[in-house]
Design a protein around this motif. Structure first.
Motif: not given
Lengths: 365, 365, 365, 365
Positions: D31-41
């Motif tokens: 698994a991986a933990l990821v810091k979100v930079k940009l999330a599209g709608i």
């Protein structure tokens, strides 16, 4: 009575002879008389000159021709696409006429393998009237059934002759093997067929194209046409070329290799450049250039698809003219054509092609 | 502690050695212990014995096996199709396991070319526990990830082993080249792959199938499987076979030729048997049998499509079991299998395959 | 002067009128005069009678005809395949002639969509000489360019008329959608097109075929042709039919559904019977039968491929005759044809087709 | 203990709620933990918000996300293509994970129709740990088996989010229907899927592309991406659009129509825009938007091929990143993305997409 000069191949490997023929005064229904503007010299003409394919000498060579309609036979009122035709129109035409009746025209449609196919500049002797069946001449006579195409106004004559039968050959071949958006491609050869295949592959969305070829002026053109990498065959070994291709593809090889050379040795080289499951097009082997040691295991082990393609159909000529008009800036085929030779120097033009001193030579009668 | 006998290849071209290995007492999650009922001898086993493919000796040969589940590891509750699995079930399995992660498993899906593929009876040394990774043994150990299939009750074990890896190989190959209803077909070879290709082509609606092969007992089987014409290669020349094929096809050649021989010389022969626009499947060249003089011009001039095919996927094993169940009467693959050899005579079984004295030999431990 | 009787449609939905026309004494080059042996009544003829397609009344109906050559025009010496033709030969022919020059004949080859296509029994008025352009007559006149085929001797006339234009339509349609060895198939409809599609799917290697249709005598024929399951539509609901198909396919649906009905409502029903990634052929919608509420979401969600197919080409007629000759025992199409009607009862023959009282009615003048 | 904010859909058609969840301290293997930079709608998010697809509320929305690796679980050392992965890498990932075991993963490979498929931002409730399964959050937790891709350095985050799931959807759909060099194409719709389909068709060599859509700012982008003609649907009728397409194609219609709208009425409109033998891709019907009156006769008469396409596979995500990197200048997908919203305004971002006020809105936590 009007006459037309023509450069005639009367004997294999002898200089072409300039002869005069009467220009026909009556045109049979469906036929056309055309004044030649520019006649391309195809690599095939060199093979014909050497006698590598049997033809009914004497023959007026020339199957890549642009001309202007001088007179139209009764009933010939529109081109192959239905556009109206009249005297003065600048035209191009498919060099071959199919019989429309044989096993390959009908049952197993493989029209380019028509059993009765005849081609201008190749299959017609000039000894019987109306004589003028080749492009190296002032006039050419187009028989009923010829697929004629008006050339779009903005498209220069030199571009059509520069693309010649190479572009239609490539359109047909790549239709058979498939080049898909994102594919990596090797083109073996930088002659007219190689450059045309590069153009078609590029326009089909290939992501990366590597061209093997030479001499340098042709590789310059390949660069101009969008090749990502060009490798001069005279300065590289089979191993070096393979190493370069593998380096660019994480060691796997490319999706598609297009053979545009005609020398048997390049086929085993090219098969090794395909990734597993890749595709290989044998496009350059129009002439019988003999055998090469070949290991069929590579086809099984790499799970390859190999296809051949012969000639082209009129719909490819139509597509080629649209292709040229649409992509003029990206693929300036007119740059392949050197300064035209006058008709009386037709043999020099042929020798220029034989010696690769231009990408393509041409005759302006 | 229970033990299993196994026939081990310890040295190329030396007799197989009968050895004893401990039967594992614990089965890891997802794995299975299987009691072998019948193990087929594949032509590939003969190549392995000669050392023509590098394998990690010592190896227990055997990759065409039917067995009965003795014990199942935790979590292994259903077969590859989702049907419930339990001890006592009669099963078959795909001989290879894919890595699922490489370029050919993922990016360019060519799963049979998986970079990490490992096959029972070929790729596993028996020197380390649990040792039992080949079919020439009392027991075989199936690792997690093996594609296991329950065998339909009405389908005899001999039919599954008789079809062996030949049928799955043919299903995959013919999927790639295509045999369509009404096609005329030549099958080069009457060994297991030839007979299986004949069966698959017939079931795909081929109108006429011509088989080249021998010896006579195999051609009898080809006739029984529906070949229209069989030609014994030991009693005919290349020219005679070509003449017969042309005679049967109005001089044009067939739509599809399927190569199931593995000898390079048959490839140029077979290409000449295709009609223009025809298709050629190089299916028998699993081994590297060297080169043959080959003229690429034939591919261009006849406008052929040539394809290779390597191995098979689990879905082909599923399709093969359905095929066998559906067509039992038409294609009695059990007739390929001679009287089984006991395990202690595994080497004799291998030699029977090497000498073509049966269509297929098998071991019943 | 010899005359020919003909049953003429002079007014929509009125009885056919028996008229007499002069039999032409001179046959133009490339044409043929044919004595009708048996003329099939196609479902399309019923649509024409109702005026559902505009045709140039008065018209002699009949486009599924077998006859014997009475006289040949100059130059017509061989059939479409090249076999020699002479008076007395029993023949069949493609009912349509293409223009060979339009956008769909040339540029985007879709020959069945030729813009100038004309069909016997449909597109020709009988008011102008030589009048005889339909099969419901003593004689029919075949224009130059008609694709004529000699009928193999062992093939009964009734089988050719029984297969009629249904078989060629199915061959073309299934060529477009593909039925592959091992596929599961639903055929919607058990009329001539349904039975022909069943036969073609079966011969292509379909593993399981389910036919929806009726009345019982047609389902009997479907069984005789090899349907695995037949469901009478008059005794089942949409839900019941779906339940049966899902039960037979582990809840997933079949690989291919072939629509041979022509009623819009069956299309949404059939799309639901496809597995995800399945294929649907809209083959029966020659007439415009109006709209049906349809949810495009099903195409996206189930990731379907849907194809239509119109008419057929001469090469399909050639393939159909080979198909019939090759599979006579498996698919006895002659059993579709009831006792022939005499020409004077042509209107009764038409009504027999309209009322589904036979699988196919026919006229023997 | 570190926490992550997330915008949660707790009730359909109610504002998103900003909640805090613990950031997991241990990451399971793979698994991986990821810091979100940009999330599209995505437009789908709007459908989800309306409750048009059943999802296990409460759900953290967001399936088009770029992030930076914070921590990797044991064994996760390379991305899906084999490139090494480490903390700090900027990544994108396929939003769905397949089961790998069902009928559609195995037997009939239609992996996008996997029966056990689960998608980030859609199929996972956030009520159970580790909660963070959607992109509208500070952190997202990627489960083992997620297809992760490192983003090429030169490719801006905004371009990846701007292309979002539209580009992969188009790549898959166009792979199914085929757009070939020289084709004429209509794209119905100028939202993200329409623009992406335009880009893919253009890069595949389409000769002419006509886009139907709106509002003007989206048609501007279509022009920027290379559309030859744009027609604003709010200023044109069905008849006017048809007239324009026919005018541009000599009255025949285009080779391919790509539906990117999701409104049933556009399907009958679009089918009429295809030339005979043309192709129609139903790409926009992810939601069930009900029925439309539809006449199946058009499929038969025009001999069309219609295909649907659902979702995409990881290999399409890989291809999309290469596509974006290769064609940055020609298709600046970053221009689709407006000024990002902060996470606390996630609901405003969703409403901006719902109202079409930007081509694509995004959240930068």
């Amino acid at each position: 009575m009007k006459t037309s000069r023509a450069a005639v191949l009367t004997q294999y490997e002898a200089p072409l002879e300039l002869k005069e023929f009467p220009v026909p005064e009556t045109i049979e229904p469906g036929a056309a008389l055309v004044k030649v503007k520019l006649a391309g010299i195809c690599g095939t003409d060199v093979h014909l000159w050497h006698g590598q394919l049997p033809i009914p000498l004497p023959v007026i060579l020339g199957h890549e021709t642009v001309g202007v309609i001088e007179a139209l036979g009764e009933g010939l009122t529109s081109d192959w696409t239905g556009a109206p035709l009249s005297a003065g129109d600048r035209i191009n035409w498919s060099s071959s006429i199919n019989c429309g009746e044989c096993y390959y025209c009908r049952t197993k449609p493989q029209p380019t393998r028509c059993l009765g196919r005849k081609a201008y500049g190749i299959s017609y002797s000039c000894s019987a009237a109306p004589h003028l069946f080749g492009g190296y001449a002032d006039y050419i006579y187009l028989r009923p059934g010829t697929a004629i195409f008006k050339i779009p106004e903005q498209l220069p004559t030199e571009a059509v002759v520069g693309a010649g039968c190479a572009l239609v050959t490539s359109l047909h071949g790549i239709e058979r093997i498939g080049v898909h958006m994102g594919d990596t491609v090797v083109v073996q050869g930088s002659g007219p067929v190689g450059l045309a295949s590069l153009a078609v592959a590029k326009a089909s969305g290939a992501a990366t194209i590597i061209v093997f070829g030479g001499p340098p002026h042709r590789l310059e053109l390949a660069k101009r046409f969008g090749a990502d990498v060009c490798i001069d065959i005279s300065e590289s070994s089979v191993e070096e070329r393979k190493a370069k291709v593998l380096e660019m593809t994480n060691g796997f090889g490319v999706d598609v290799v297009i053979e545009c050379v005609g020398i048997p040795e390049v086929v085993p080289e090219g098969l090794e450049l395909c990734r597993d499951g890749g595709r290989y097009l044998v496009l350059g082997h129009y002439g019988n250039a003999g055998t090469v040691p070949f290991n069929p295991h590579v086809i099984t082990r790499k799970q390859l698809t190999v296809a051949g393609s012969w000639g082209f159909e009129p719909r490819h000529t139509q597509a080629a003219l649209k292709f040229l008009a649409r992509n003029r800036e990206q693929f300036p085929f007119e740059q392949l054509v050197g300064k035209p030779f006058p008709l009386e120097r037709a043999f020099d033009a042929l020798q220029a092609t034989a010696s690769w001193s231009t990408a393509k030579s041409a005759i302006a009668p």
